[in-house]
Structures are given as structure tokens and as C-alpha cells.
Design an enzyme around this catalytic site. Structure first.
Site, PDB file in Angstrom:
ATOM      1  N   GLY A  13       0.823  -1.212   0.000  1.00 16.96           N
ATOM      2  CA  GLY A  13       0.000   0.000   0.000  1.00 16.96           C
ATOM      3  C   GLY A  13       0.847   1.247   0.000  1.00 16.96           C
ATOM      4  CB  ALA A  14       4.414   1.621  -0.715  1.00 15.31           C
ATOM      5  CG  ASP A  64      -4.527  -6.871  -6.557  1.00 14.30           C
ATOM      6  OD1 ASP A  64      -4.828  -6.982  -5.350  1.00 14.30           O
ATOM      7  OD2 ASP A  64      -5.377  -6.655  -7.439  1.00 14.30           O
ATOM      8  CB  VAL A  65      -2.321  -7.611  -1.040  1.00 13.64           C
ATOM      9  CG1 VAL A  65      -1.089  -6.739  -0.898  1.00 13.64           C
ATOM     10  CG2 VAL A  65      -3.604  -6.803  -0.816  1.00 13.64           C
ATOM     11  CB  SER A 146      -8.682   0.402  11.733  1.00 11.19           C
ATOM     12  OG  SER A 146      -9.663   1.406  11.937  1.00 11.19           O
ATOM     13  CE1 TYR A 158     -10.442   0.052   6.893  1.00 11.12           C
ATOM     14  CE2 TYR A 158     -11.365   0.695   9.009  1.00 11.12           C
ATOM     15  CZ  TYR A 158     -10.324   0.717   8.098  1.00 11.12           C
ATOM     16  OH  TYR A 158      -9.174   1.411   8.407  1.00 11.12           O
TER      17      TYR A 158
END
Length: 258
Positions: A13-14, A64-65, A146, A158
Site C-alpha cells: 500500500g506504498a 495486488d495483495v 484500525s 472494514y
């Protein structure tokens, strides 16, 4: 005198947000960083930073993870690049604003596939490097969770995915401790990234959010990155199995969730 080999980090996600901030700070600290993202053309800043003398080098790797083979291929490229991986930061994530009634099975699966299963894929692919006995005691695994994992103020897919990341972090910390690998999670609160652009563009929503934060403001990606860089450093060698909130005090307050 032999110069110690520079450490190598993988950051998913860099291309933007918290992942980009973490990559940038690691490079500034002299770490060689592989920036993994499905949108690698969007992340030139860290590569420019790597051109400065005295900083770490950087490599952009499309990844793509959600793709098992793609993750394995990306990690193979990193291994070929520097022959080692010392730090893994799982920052790839997505938020779909969909409540219980509106969340479709496909939305549920998509969010968990990126946030939770994607984290697992990257850990599994990098595991041979992390448990290398020749470098035991120096490896760091950092997962981005999160505040929603603790307080449930976001949306079901999420929140579930990030709760899973936190639980998985604890399990991985216990399993990998004998190999000298520290494993920790960071739970950001409301941080100004592209995910929260809607709040920043709506003064009423932003004010409502900020009233729930004791420090009275949303956070910055650089503030989360600073904690990640500490956890990645030799100074954090005795910190493992922890979930660290970077949320302006929101998690410890009695403020009403948004």
C-alpha cells in the site's frame, strides 16, 4: 572495518497515504525499501527521496495483495534485489462505506480479501526471510489495523477485517517469537488520507469527527509512520504482540462514536 549491510523493508500500500509515509520515513532512515502497490506509478516521491546521498534505495514493485501468485512474484523480486528482507509493513487496505443492510457478500469478501487475507499472503510469502536463523532477532513485522477494531465505529466489513488483523498480529507474535521476529500492529484513528477525503471536504463532518478526539484534530500519515519506524528499528527489539493506538487519545476517551 566492515560496514553493516543496510536493512531491507517491504511496504504494501506504498503508493499513497500511511503506506507512502512509512516508506518515505524508512528510506530517510537509510533502509532500502520495496514499495509494493497495485498503483505503483502513483508513488514517485519515495523514489526521488532515495536518490539523495545517504538515504536508502527504493524499488517500485507492482503487486495486488489479492493475488497469491502476484504476491509471491513480488516478494521473489525483492529477494533478488537485496537478498534479504528485514522489515515487513502491511499497509495495503480499503474501506467501503456500506452498513450492515447494504453490505453484499461480494463487498464483504472483497474488503476481507485485501485487508485481512492480503496481510496474511504477504506475511506467508516473506516468512522464509523473516525466520532466517542467520539474522535472528533483527526482523520486524508491522500490520496496520484500525481504531475501528476496538470501537466498532466504521462499517462491518472494514471493522471485521481490521479486528482480524489485530487478532492475527497477536497470534503471529506468539508463533514467531522463537525465531526472534517481533510482530506488532498499529491502530490509527482518524487520519487524513484519501480514504477520509470526504470528511476533510465537508466542514460539518470534519467538525463532528474532531469533537470525538481529545487532541481536537485528525492525525497525519507522518505521525503513524513515525510509530511504524520505531517498531521497525533496533530500539523496539523487546516490543512484540502489541497493538499501538495512534488516535489522538480517542480510544481512551468516552467520546461518542461518529
Amino acid at each position: 572495518m566492515t560496514t553493516p549491510q543496510a536493512r531491507v523493508a517491504v511496504v504494501t500500500g506504498a503508493a499513497s497515504g500511511i503506506g507512502a509515509a512509512i516508506a518515505d520515513q524508512l528510506i530517510a532512515a537509510g533502509v532500502h525499501v520495496a514499495l509494493l502497490d497495485k498503483n505503483v506509478p502513483a508513488s514517485p516521491a519515495a523514489v526521488r527521496r532515495s536518490d539523495v546521498s545517504g538515504h536508502g534505495d527504493a524499488m517500485l514493485v507492482p503487486c495486488d495483495v489479492r493475488d497469491d501468485l502476484g504476491v509471491a512474484s513480488a516478494i521473489d523480486r525483492v529477494g533478488t534485489w537485496r537478498n534479504r528482507i528485514d522489515v515487513v509493513v502491511n499497509a495495503a487496505g480499503v474501506l467501503v462505506r456500506s452498513d450492515i443492510a447494504a453490505t453484499t457478500p461480494q463487498t464483504w469478501q472483497d474488503v476481507l480479501d485485501i485487508n485481512l487475507t492480503g496481510t496474511f499472503r504477504v506475511v506467508q510469502a516473506t516468512l522464509p526471510y523473516l525466520v532466517d536463523p542467520a539474522t535472528a532477532g533483527t526482523k520486524r513485522l508491522i500490520n496496520i489495523g484500525s481504531g475501528a477494531a476496538d470501537r466498532g465505529y466504521a462499517y462491518p466489513a472494514y471493522t471485521a477485517s481490521k479486528g482480524g488483523v489485530v487478532a492475527m498480529t497477536r497470534q503471529m507474535a506468539a508463533e514467531l517469537a522463537p525465531h526472534g521476529v517481533t510482530v506488532n500492529a498499529i491502530n490509527p484513528g482518524f487520519v487524513r488520507t484519501a480514504i477520509n477525503d470526504d470528511a476533510w471536504s465537508d466542514s460539518e463532518v470534519r467538525t463532528r469527527w474532531e469533537k470525538t478526539i481529545p487532541l481536537g484534530r485528525m492525525g497525519r500519515a507522518e505521525e503513524v509512520a513515525a510509530v511504524a519506524c520505531f517498531l521497525a528499528s533496533p530500539s523496539a527489539s523487546y516490543v512484540t504482540g502489541q497493538t499501538i493506538a495512534v488516535d489522538g487519545g480517542r480510544g481512551s476517551s468516552a467520546a461518542t462514536p461518529v
